[in-house]
Design an enzyme around this catalytic site. Sequence first.
Site, PDB file in Angstrom:
ATOM      1  N   ARG A   1     -11.197   4.482  25.352  1.00 18.15           N
ATOM      2  CA  ARG A   1     -11.928   3.125  25.760  1.00 18.15           C
ATOM      3  C   ARG A   1     -11.199   2.815  26.879  1.00 18.15           C
ATOM      4  NH1 ARG A   1     -12.981  -0.441  20.698  1.00 18.15           N
ATOM      5  NH2 ARG A   1     -14.718  -1.013  22.063  1.00 18.15           N
ATOM      6  N   GLN A  32     -16.438   2.742  30.127  1.00 19.06           N
ATOM      7  CA  GLN A  32     -16.941   1.314  29.645  1.00 19.06           C
ATOM      8  C   GLN A  32     -18.315   1.732  29.279  1.00 19.06           C
ATOM      9  OE1 GLN A  32     -15.326  -1.601  31.841  1.00 19.06           O
ATOM     10  NE2 GLN A  32     -14.644  -2.580  30.256  1.00 19.06           N
ATOM     11  N   ASP A  73     -19.473   3.509  26.050  1.00 17.03           N
ATOM     12  CA  ASP A  73     -18.671   2.728  24.804  1.00 17.03           C
ATOM     13  C   ASP A  73     -19.612   2.361  23.664  1.00 17.03           C
ATOM     14  OD1 ASP A  73     -16.855   1.876  23.114  1.00 17.03           O
ATOM     15  OD2 ASP A  73     -15.948   0.694  24.502  1.00 17.03           O
ATOM     16  N   SER A 102     -18.254  -0.761  21.787  1.00 16.09           N
ATOM     17  CA  SER A 102     -18.546  -2.229  22.373  1.00 16.09           C
ATOM     18  C   SER A 102     -19.981  -2.649  22.317  1.00 16.09           C
ATOM     19  CB  SER A 102     -18.180  -2.047  23.995  1.00 16.09           C
ATOM     20  OG  SER A 102     -16.616  -2.013  24.104  1.00 16.09           O
ATOM     21  N   TYR A 145      -5.022  -3.194  22.795  1.00 19.33           N
ATOM     22  CA  TYR A 145      -5.485  -3.443  21.526  1.00 19.33           C
ATOM     23  C   TYR A 145      -4.263  -4.069  20.918  1.00 19.33           C
ATOM     24  CZ  TYR A 145      -9.508  -0.208  21.397  1.00 19.33           C
ATOM     25  OH  TYR A 145     -10.489   0.392  21.820  1.00 19.33           O
TER      26      TYR A 145
HETATM   27  P1  NAD Z   1     -10.960  -4.721  17.853  1.00 18.57           P
HETATM   28  O1  NAD Z   1     -12.113  -4.438  17.318  1.00 18.57           O
HETATM   29  O2  NAD Z   1      -9.872  -3.769  17.560  1.00 18.57           O
HETATM   30  O3  NAD Z   1     -10.208  -6.154  17.517  1.00 18.57           O
HETATM   31  C1  NAD Z   1     -10.862  -7.484  17.689  1.00 18.57           C
HETATM   32  C2  NAD Z   1      -9.780  -8.502  18.038  1.00 18.57           C
HETATM   33  O4  NAD Z   1      -8.932  -8.998  16.950  1.00 18.57           O
HETATM   34  C3  NAD Z   1      -8.966  -8.184  19.239  1.00 18.57           C
HETATM   35  O5  NAD Z   1      -8.983  -9.075  20.355  1.00 18.57           O
HETATM   36  C4  NAD Z   1      -7.347  -8.349  18.581  1.00 18.57           C
HETATM   37  O6  NAD Z   1      -6.526  -8.730  19.591  1.00 18.57           O
HETATM   38  C5  NAD Z   1      -7.706  -9.303  17.553  1.00 18.57           C
HETATM   39  N1  NAD Z   1      -6.562  -9.313  16.390  1.00 18.57           N
HETATM   40  C6  NAD Z   1      -5.989  -8.282  15.729  1.00 18.57           C
HETATM   41  N2  NAD Z   1      -5.285  -8.661  14.990  1.00 18.57           N
HETATM   42  C7  NAD Z   1      -5.377 -10.160  14.970  1.00 18.57           C
HETATM   43  C8  NAD Z   1      -4.544 -11.292  14.361  1.00 18.57           C
HETATM   44  N3  NAD Z   1      -3.541 -11.010  13.368  1.00 18.57           N
HETATM   45  N4  NAD Z   1      -5.038 -12.166  14.556  1.00 18.57           N
HETATM   46  C9  NAD Z   1      -5.893 -12.760  15.510  1.00 18.57           C
HETATM   47  N5  NAD Z   1      -6.610 -11.698  16.306  1.00 18.57           N
HETATM   48  C10 NAD Z   1      -6.206 -10.561  15.983  1.00 18.57           C
HETATM   49  O7  NAD Z   1     -11.018  -4.915  19.328  1.00 18.57           O
HETATM   50  P2  NAD Z   1     -12.068  -4.544  20.427  1.00 18.57           P
HETATM   51  O8  NAD Z   1     -13.254  -5.580  20.354  1.00 18.57           O
HETATM   52  O9  NAD Z   1     -12.421  -3.312  19.979  1.00 18.57           O
HETATM   53  O10 NAD Z   1     -11.514  -4.787  21.667  1.00 18.57           O
HETATM   54  C11 NAD Z   1      -9.833  -4.999  22.005  1.00 18.57           C
HETATM   55  C12 NAD Z   1      -9.635  -4.603  23.474  1.00 18.57           C
HETATM   56  O11 NAD Z   1      -9.916  -3.444  23.844  1.00 18.57           O
HETATM   57  C13 NAD Z   1      -9.768  -5.673  24.313  1.00 18.57           C
HETATM   58  O12 NAD Z   1      -8.874  -5.833  25.459  1.00 18.57           O
HETATM   59  C14 NAD Z   1     -11.289  -4.952  25.158  1.00 18.57           C
HETATM   60  O13 NAD Z   1     -11.462  -5.759  26.408  1.00 18.57           O
HETATM   61  C15 NAD Z   1     -10.701  -3.491  25.304  1.00 18.57           C
HETATM   62  N6  NAD Z   1     -11.777  -2.543  25.343  1.00 18.57           N
HETATM   63  C16 NAD Z   1     -11.746  -1.959  26.359  1.00 18.57           C
HETATM   64  C17 NAD Z   1     -12.946  -0.979  26.677  1.00 18.57           C
HETATM   65  C18 NAD Z   1     -13.063   0.012  27.553  1.00 18.57           C
HETATM   66  O14 NAD Z   1     -12.472  -0.218  28.650  1.00 18.57           O
HETATM   67  N7  NAD Z   1     -13.975   1.015  27.442  1.00 18.57           N
HETATM   68  C19 NAD Z   1     -14.054  -0.895  25.740  1.00 18.57           C
HETATM   69  C20 NAD Z   1     -13.930  -1.923  24.509  1.00 18.57           C
HETATM   70  C21 NAD Z   1     -12.916  -2.838  24.408  1.00 18.57           C
END
Ligand code: NAD
Length: 376
Positions: free
Chosen positions: A120, A125, A128, A131, A226
């Site tokens: 990720r 991106q 992915d 996402s 994360y």
């Molecule tokens: P995820 O599905 O792992 O988690 C969803 C959300 O839950 C996250 O924002 C996390 O901080 C939150 N969370 C975890 N524990 C928590 C708690 N106790 N209370 C409240 N919230 C909590 O995350 P995701 O949607 O897969 O993405 C997370 C990060 O990865 C983001 O910063 C996103 O921008 C980044 N990301 C990057 C790429 C890329 O560059 N290819 C792709 C996808 C996501």
Amino acid sequence: MILGILRESGTENRVAMLPGEVAVLKKMGIEVIVEIHAGEKAFASDAAYLAAGASAAERSDVISKSDMLLSVNPLISEEISSFREGQVLCSVLNPSENSKWLESVRLKGLTLLALDLVPRTTRAQSMDILSSMATVAGYKAVLEAASRLPRFFPMFMSAAGTIKPARVLILGAGVAGLQAIAVARKLGAVVEVFDVRSAVKEEVKSLGGKFIEVEGAKEDASAGGYAVEQSEEFRKKQQELIQQKAAASDVVICTAQIPGKKAPLLLLKETVMKMKPGSVIVDLASSSGGNCELTSAGHNILYDGVSIIGKTDYSSEMSTDASKMFGSNVINLLKIMVDKSGKLVLNMDDDIIRGTIAVSGKEYIGQRIKQILNIN
Ligand code: NAD
């Protein structure tokens, strides 16, 4: 290279690639064979695939003729024996559930491109699928809640009086959570949001949500953006504040997850009991244990007047656009894996390619799969 697109089994409605994306593959010099009726449940006919330049065949022919077999979900174990050494499979893996299956793929000498292992990173991106599917789930979760809620989402000033806007609480502002905020706001709800990563605060605000901060969240720069597991003290404080907010909300959308771990428990049974009858909880974290103590993955339950939705197949429900996004992500991945003549060239020095290959040449390859399976 000849790429075969397989039909999904069971209740899966998506297909790994729609005809529109097949046309792009053809321009890349890749031949495409599609299994008969592969796109049916995503409303793509065999004729549309043929018009895009693919040929259509029975499953056994697709398998025997293709260099790479593309599907959304992992193929069934019984089929693995019919593949020949050196063939490439490309699908989602779900490594924690399919480690035995992966071992059989490794022993057979196949290569597996695991689409849920694509690193990720910023460069990856556009490849992915996690996402893409989280975007679908965040969108559908809000629509599901809105259609089940016995109230309006927007504020109304009508001759019959004023209707207050619905209050939506969103737990976790990752890809799914941010999409859920945007959709809930478009429908006119008042939206409050919890997350443990301070980086999302501005994004939440810019989408029109109110970020609720709990002091003392643990963040780890080495976690690659994360969330990490929180201390017991923080968890208690957070659960209490969530309880207050949930009691005043009509809808709670749960999306909080920690990669490779059980989802954090944020909504306790006693919190659900404090919620208004008729309220709706949609728990998108259900497949990793759920954010709500009462969630049952794949099931919808009614507890003390509150609907708790544990569905896990939103992307299958929105089969056309989910398939379109899936196929586009695959094409962007293949663009770094094929040469100008359309031949597959797996350059192991490329971090995206290496990270995505779960097994090849009877070895485990990617660092992430080795971490998940505890292989040195
Ligand atoms: P995820 O599905 O792992 O988690 C969803 C959300 O839950 C996250 O924002 C996390 O901080 C939150 N969370 C975890 N524990 C928590 C708690 N106790 N209370 C409240 N919230 C909590 O995350 P995701 O949607 O897969 O993405 C997370 C990060 O990865 C983001 O910063 C996103 O921008 C980044 N990301 C990057 C790429 C890329 O560059 N290819 C792709 C996808 C996501």
